[in-house]
Design an enzyme around this catalytic site. Sequence first.
Site, PDB file in Angstrom:
ATOM      1  N   HIS A 237      23.790  29.559   9.653  1.00  0.00           N
ATOM      2  CA  HIS A 237      23.720  29.198  11.064  1.00  0.00           C
ATOM      3  C   HIS A 237      22.313  29.486  11.632  1.00  0.00           C
ATOM      4  O   HIS A 237      22.159  29.933  12.765  1.00  0.00           O
ATOM      5  CB  HIS A 237      24.782  29.970  11.860  1.00  0.00           C
ATOM      6  CG  HIS A 237      25.335  29.207  13.044  1.00  0.00           C
ATOM      7  ND1 HIS A 237      26.561  28.599  13.020  1.00  0.00           N
ATOM      8  CD2 HIS A 237      24.836  28.964  14.274  1.00  0.00           C
ATOM      9  CE1 HIS A 237      26.793  28.024  14.197  1.00  0.00           C
ATOM     10  NE2 HIS A 237      25.745  28.225  14.974  1.00  0.00           N
ATOM     11  N   ASP A 268      20.853  24.060   5.331  1.00  0.00           N
ATOM     12  CA  ASP A 268      19.981  24.229   6.498  1.00  0.00           C
ATOM     13  C   ASP A 268      19.617  25.690   6.655  1.00  0.00           C
ATOM     14  O   ASP A 268      20.212  26.582   6.055  1.00  0.00           O
ATOM     15  CB  ASP A 268      20.574  23.614   7.773  1.00  0.00           C
ATOM     16  CG  ASP A 268      21.693  24.434   8.409  1.00  0.00           C
ATOM     17  OD1 ASP A 268      21.801  25.650   8.170  1.00  0.00           O
ATOM     18  OD2 ASP A 268      22.465  23.834   9.184  1.00  0.00           O
ATOM     19  N   ARG A 292      16.201  24.138  14.757  1.00  0.00           N
ATOM     20  CA  ARG A 292      15.182  24.453  15.772  1.00  0.00           C
ATOM     21  C   ARG A 292      14.062  23.422  15.858  1.00  0.00           C
ATOM     22  O   ARG A 292      13.628  23.075  16.964  1.00  0.00           O
ATOM     23  CB  ARG A 292      14.611  25.859  15.533  1.00  0.00           C
ATOM     24  CG  ARG A 292      15.653  26.960  15.746  1.00  0.00           C
ATOM     25  CD  ARG A 292      15.058  28.329  15.477  1.00  0.00           C
ATOM     26  NE  ARG A 292      16.030  29.391  15.623  1.00  0.00           N
ATOM     27  CZ  ARG A 292      16.874  29.782  14.666  1.00  0.00           C
ATOM     28  NH1 ARG A 292      16.861  29.179  13.483  1.00  0.00           N
ATOM     29  NH2 ARG A 292      17.721  30.775  14.883  1.00  0.00           N
TER      30      ARG A 292
HETATM   31  C1  FMN Z   1      19.876  26.257  19.861  1.00  0.00           C
HETATM   32  C2  FMN Z   1      20.815  26.101  18.723  1.00  0.00           C
HETATM   33  C3  FMN Z   1      22.118  25.680  18.953  1.00  0.00           C
HETATM   34  C4  FMN Z   1      22.999  25.515  17.865  1.00  0.00           C
HETATM   35  N1  FMN Z   1      24.264  25.041  18.116  1.00  0.00           N
HETATM   36  C5  FMN Z   1      25.090  24.817  17.053  1.00  0.00           C
HETATM   37  C6  FMN Z   1      26.377  24.252  17.272  1.00  0.00           C
HETATM   38  O1  FMN Z   1      26.773  23.936  18.399  1.00  0.00           O
HETATM   39  N2  FMN Z   1      27.163  24.048  16.183  1.00  0.00           N
HETATM   40  C7  FMN Z   1      26.754  24.369  14.901  1.00  0.00           C
HETATM   41  O2  FMN Z   1      27.496  24.173  13.939  1.00  0.00           O
HETATM   42  N3  FMN Z   1      25.533  24.905  14.687  1.00  0.00           N
HETATM   43  C8  FMN Z   1      24.696  25.129  15.723  1.00  0.00           C
HETATM   44  N4  FMN Z   1      23.457  25.642  15.489  1.00  0.00           N
HETATM   45  C9  FMN Z   1      23.017  25.917  14.096  1.00  0.00           C
HETATM   46  C10 FMN Z   1      22.330  24.686  13.491  1.00  0.00           C
HETATM   47  O3  FMN Z   1      23.243  23.646  13.273  1.00  0.00           O
HETATM   48  C11 FMN Z   1      21.683  25.009  12.143  1.00  0.00           C
HETATM   49  O4  FMN Z   1      22.635  25.599  11.284  1.00  0.00           O
HETATM   50  C12 FMN Z   1      20.467  25.928  12.236  1.00  0.00           C
HETATM   51  O5  FMN Z   1      19.739  25.699  13.421  1.00  0.00           O
HETATM   52  C13 FMN Z   1      19.561  25.680  11.024  1.00  0.00           C
HETATM   53  O6  FMN Z   1      18.494  26.559  11.006  1.00  0.00           O
HETATM   54  P1  FMN Z   1      17.017  26.205  11.557  1.00  0.00           P
HETATM   55  O7  FMN Z   1      17.110  26.284  13.045  1.00  0.00           O
HETATM   56  O8  FMN Z   1      16.191  27.286  10.959  1.00  0.00           O
HETATM   57  O9  FMN Z   1      16.646  24.826  11.064  1.00  0.00           O
HETATM   58  C14 FMN Z   1      22.569  25.816  16.555  1.00  0.00           C
HETATM   59  C15 FMN Z   1      21.250  26.240  16.335  1.00  0.00           C
HETATM   60  C16 FMN Z   1      20.375  26.355  17.400  1.00  0.00           C
HETATM   61  C17 FMN Z   1      18.966  26.787  17.099  1.00  0.00           C
END
Ligand code: FMN
Length: 343
Positions: A237, A268, A292
């Site tokens: 996550h 991810d 991000r």
């Molecule tokens: C601001 C933000 C909101 C997110 N909201 C969700 C979400 O609603 N559902 C979900 O499954 N993952 C959510 N994620 C996790 C992303 O889907 C993903 O797993 C993660 O951002 C990947 O890592 P990275 O930001 O280093 O690329 C969120 C991440 C961020 C940064």
Amino acid sequence: MLLTLADYEVAANDALDSAIASFLADGPGSSRAVHRNRDAFQRILINPRRFVDVGRVSTTTTVLGREVSCPVLIAPTGLQQLAHPDGELATARAAARVGTVAPAAALATYPVERIVEESRGAPVWFQLYDYGRKQVDALLARAEAAHCSAICVTVDVPRRARMREHDRRNGFRPTSRVPLAHFDGSAPPEVRPVLLPTLERICATTSLPVVVKGVLRTEDAHLAVGAGAAGIIVSNHGGRESGSAPAAIDALPEIVDAVGGRAEVFLDGGVRTGDDVVKALALGARAVLIGRPSWWGLAVAGEDGVADVLSILREELVETLAHAGCADVADLDRGFVRTEGPQ
Ligand SMILES: Cc1cc2nc3c(=O)[nH]c(=O)nc-3n(C[C@H](O)[C@H](O)[C@H](O)COP(=O)(O)O)c2cc1C
């Protein structure tokens, strides 16, 4: 000049309100798992082949049977109007321009129907948590009626997170700042842990392929595939749930082995360069997702910013593949990676 995703990160931090920038960047436990995702990529090296014609390099592939121009998808993230007023609509348009998958999160600030419309035929994955059977069934039906191409069930959030420490320090309640389009603008229902019968029921109910997001252990990958998942996203996550979670890229190879081709495996967490994409694909990922970085693009320049972030990654990917001696992403295998030092 915005030449790399790191440049976009700096520019986004300047553009965003500091509490939103912290909500985006940080994670629990002093953001240790956020950094671990990045550090783990640095420990992996690319082992280049020679005597290969890389005059033409192909990044085209398929995910769940749909062609994408590049194995970089946009990860589902809610609340995108925190980054830009066009939020998810801008992200969907950018994904369509580049030819990749756009997500529609249950916590989106625009409704899935509009997100699909803006994606102009590009695949849209609808992401949801377990909000209880009634809500889940309603969301599944809505996603299908809207012509989403897959359902993404996130299994790594077993309860509504206690407000994260940085958000508490900043007095920042993200969901109170923007509309939640799938919940009549009000707070979403309580999140429950996704248990196996629920996953089995979702897989049996929907006609769409199901992708399970947030797997870090081989036994869970087996269970997810046994329940009917067509895809697994190896993910912590983005380091936002536990500071002690392993880096997603470190967990990837054993999960790829456990799945053994029965489902597509994605990754991810910490993907920031074309090199990272090559490393993940060499270790068996079908494609990677960025979270991000899509917000950095959004915050800096809306749709154009997200499209530019995706284009930068694709150009870097082409460059890295050429230097690796690999003319097609489909040819990447574990021979292309090694860890530092003598083996
Ligand atoms: C601001 C933000 C909101 C997110 N909201 C969700 C979400 O609603 N559902 C979900 O499954 N993952 C959510 N994620 C996790 C992303 O889907 C993903 O797993 C993660 O951002 C990947 O890592 P990275 O930001 O280093 O690329 C969120 C991440 C961020 C940064």
